[in-house]
Design an enzyme around this catalytic site. Structure first.
Site, PDB file in Angstrom:
ATOM      1  N   ASP A 185       0.864  -1.178   0.000  1.00 33.81           N
ATOM      2  CA  ASP A 185       0.000   0.000   0.000  1.00 33.81           C
ATOM      3  C   ASP A 185       0.903   1.232   0.000  1.00 33.81           C
ATOM      4  OD1 ASP A 185      -2.020  -1.825   0.318  1.00 33.81           O
ATOM      5  OD2 ASP A 185      -2.919  -0.873   2.076  1.00 33.81           O
ATOM      6  N   HIS A 286       4.006  -7.856  -0.219  1.00 29.77           N
ATOM      7  CA  HIS A 286       3.525  -9.076  -0.855  1.00 29.77           C
ATOM      8  C   HIS A 286       4.211  -9.280  -2.202  1.00 29.77           C
ATOM      9  CE1 HIS A 286      -0.133  -9.737   1.806  1.00 29.77           C
ATOM     10  NE2 HIS A 286       0.305  -8.538   2.180  1.00 29.77           N
ATOM     11  N   SER A 398       8.269   3.425   4.716  1.00 33.15           N
ATOM     12  CA  SER A 398       9.471   3.170   3.958  1.00 33.15           C
ATOM     13  C   SER A 398       9.156   3.253   2.473  1.00 33.15           C
ATOM     14  CB  SER A 398      10.059   1.804   4.315  1.00 33.15           C
ATOM     15  OG  SER A 398      11.391   1.703   3.854  1.00 33.15           O
TER      16      SER A 398
END
Length: 450
Positions: A185, A286, A398
Site C-alpha cells: 500500500d 507481498h 518506507s
C-alpha cells in the site's frame, strides 16, 4: 506469521496512581538501574536478540515520549503534504535542491536513534490503553482500523500494530496471469522504462541514480555493454558472469555514486516503479507476481528519512540507505524488489529468511563495504513465491523499488522493437496491495475488444 519482539515493558502513567508517588519514584529508579544492567534490555536497544525473557518494567515517561514523537511526525507530515499539494495544484514539479538540513542529517547518529525508537515502540501498553493509543495513531496518519485482523487490545505494542495483518479479503489480488500487482500500500512516486547508458532511475526532477548502484553487482540484471548489441544468450551470459567476478572495491569505493560501469545499458523491456509507504499505511510486502527468488542482498547503509523533503534534498537517498534486495526470475524474465529502510526503527522483517537482522550496530565506518549476500537453495530454483504471498514487513514507513523485465514486440516490417507492457497507474496515485501496476498491452487490448 509471528514476529520477534523486544522485552515486554509495561507502562503505568503517574496519574493512575496519585496516592503512590513514593512507589512510583522507586519504580522509576528500579527501571533505570535494570536498563543499565540487564543484558536483554541493552540487546533490545542495540538491535541484538529479540527473545523475550519475561521481564517486566515500569517505564516512566515512555508514554509521553511516544505521544510527542507521534505528534511531531504528524505535524511534519501535514506540512509536507500541504507543500506538495500546493505545488501540484500550480502544475509545478518540485526539483532536486540540496539544503543545509540535509547536510546536518549526515552528522546525526540516525541508526542509534532508530534503534532507540524501536525500543520505545516495543513497550507493551496496558490492555485498557491500547485502543486509545492506536485510534490516536490512526487519526493522525489515516489508518483504517476496520481492516485489522485482530481486536485493537490484542496488539501489545506499537511495533505489533505497525506490522498487523488484515482481515481476509481486504486486499484482493488481480488474477490476471500477465498482470503485475502492487506489493504494498502506498503512493506511486516514479515509474517508467529504463533506457540509455547507465540505466538511470529518476529520484526527483534534476537527479537520478543507476539501477546497478541500487541493486548491487548482479549476474541476472539484463544489461549489455555499450556498442555490443549482440543478442546471443550465450555471449550475454558470459559478459554478465565476467562482470560478477570483478572485485567489489573497484565498483564501490565511490559509494554512493554509480557502482557499475557507465558503459552498460539495459536490454529492451526493463522497467522500474517506486512506491512510498506512509507511516499509517499497511506495512506488509507481498509478492507482485509468481516468481523464484534466487538471491538476497543486505546493504547496511544509512537510515535517512524517505519523506518528500528528503527525496528532493538528499543525493542518492535510496542508494545510501539500508536496504534488502530480493532478486530472481518470473515468466517474463528478471525481477528484483528493493525494500529500503528509513529513520525510526529502520527494521525490515523478511518472512522467507526470518533470521535476517537489519539496523544492527555498524562495525565499520566505511559505507563502501560489500553487501551481505545469500543465494537461496536449491541453486537456480531458490524460493518460489505466488502472487500475493507475504514476503516481508516494514516497521514504520518506507519505500519499495521494483525493477523487472516485461514483454517486447518486434515489428516484422520495420524490425523495430517496441514495448508490449503498459503501466496502469499515474504518478501520485494511491495504490493498494493486489491492484494492477501494469500488464501486457496486446493481451489487455484484445480482451477489451471482445
Amino acid at each position: 506469521m509471528k514476529f520477534r519482539h523486544s522485552n515486554r515493558v509495561f507502562i503505568s502513567p503517574h496519574y493512575l496512581r496519585p496516592n503512590h508517588q513514593h512507589q512510583w519514584r522507586q519504580f522509576s529508579t528500579s527501571f533505570l538501574k535494570k536498563f543499565r544492567t540487564t543484558p536483554q534490555a541493552r540487546a533490545s536497544f542495540n538491535g541484538g536478540s529479540n527473545n523475550s525473557q519475561g521481564n517486566t518494567f515500569l517505564v516512566p515517561g515512555a508514554t509521553l515520549a511516544t505521544l510527542l514523537m507521534l505528534g511531531a511526525l504528524h505535524a511534519r507530515r501535514l506540512y509536507d503534504d500541504k507543500k506538495v499539494e500546493e505545488a501540484r495544484e500550480k502544475g509545478i514539479e518540485i526539483e532536486f535542491k540540496p539544503d543545509v538540513k540535509a547536510s546536518f542529517l549526515r552528522m546525526l547518529p540516525l541508526r542509534s536513534i532508530s534503534r532507540f525508537w524501536g525500543f520505545l515502540t516495543s513497550v507493551e501498553f496496558p490492555v485498557w490503553m491500547r485502543p486509545y493509543v492506536y485510534k490516536a495513531w490512526a487519526g493522525a496518519f489515516h489508518s483504517n482500523l476496520e481492516e485489522a485482523a485482530l481486536p485493537l487490545d490484542e496488539y501489545a505494542s506499537l511495533r505489533e500494530f505497525f506490522v498487523r495483518t488484515l482481515k481476509e479479503g481486504s486486499r484482493p489480488i488481480d488474477p490476471d496471469l500477465h498482470c503485475l500487482v502492487s506489493p504494498v500500500d502506498g503512493i506511486i512516486l516514479r515509474f517508467g522504462e529504463l533506457k540509455g547508458v547507465g540505466a538511470m532511475i529518476e529520484q526527483v526532477k534534476g537527479f537520478s541514480y543507476s539501477v546497478s548502484s541500487l541493486l548491487g553487482s548482479s549476474p541476472f540484471l539484463p544489461m549489455i555493454a555499450e556498442g555490443d548489441m549482440r543478442e546471443e544468450s550465450g555471449e550475454e551470459e558470459c559478459t554478465l558472469t565476467e562482470k560478477r567476478k570483478k572485485s567489489w572495491w573497484r565498483i564501490s569505493l565511490a559509494s554512493p555514486k554509480v557502482r557499475d560501469a557507465m558503459s552498460a545499458r539495459p536490454m529492451k523491456g526493463l522497467y522500474y516503479c517506486v512506491i512510498y509507504l506512509k507511516p499509517g499505511d499497511y506495512h506488509r510486502v507481498h509478492s507482485p507476481v509468481d516468481w523464484n527468488v534466487l538471491v538476497r542482498r543486505h546493504f547496511s547503509g544509512r537510515l535517512f528519512p524517505l519523506n518528500e523533503r528528503a527525496t528532493r534534498t538528499i543525493r542518492n537517498l535510496y542508494v545510501e540507505n539500508e536496504r534488502v534486495v530480493l532478486e530472481g526470475m518470473w515468466q517474463e524474465g528478471f525481477m528484483a524488489i528493493a525494500a529500503i529502510g528509513a529513520t525510526n526503527i529502520g527494521s525490515i522483517e523478511l518472512f522467507i529468511e526470518p533470521e535476517l537482522r537489519t539496523n544492527r550496530p555498524r562495525k565499520k565506518l566505511l559505507h563502501s563495504e560489500p553487501p551481505e549476500e545469500r543465494v537461496y537453495e536449491p541453486e537456480g530454483v531458490g524460493v518460489m513465491l505466488k502472487k500475493g504471498d507475504e514476503m516481508a514487513a516494514f516497521n514504520m514507513g518506507s519505500t519499495v523499488v521494483l525493477v523487472f523485465q516485461a514483454p517486447t514486440l518486434k515489428s516484422l516490417k520495420s524490425g523495430d522493437i517496441s514495448s508490449d507492457f503498459r503501466f496502469c497507474v499515474k504518478r501520485g496515485d494511491k495504490i493498494r496491495v493486489g491492484e494492477a501496476l501494469g500488464k501486457q498491452r496486446s493481451l489487455s487490448t484484445s480482451s477489451e475488444t471482445r
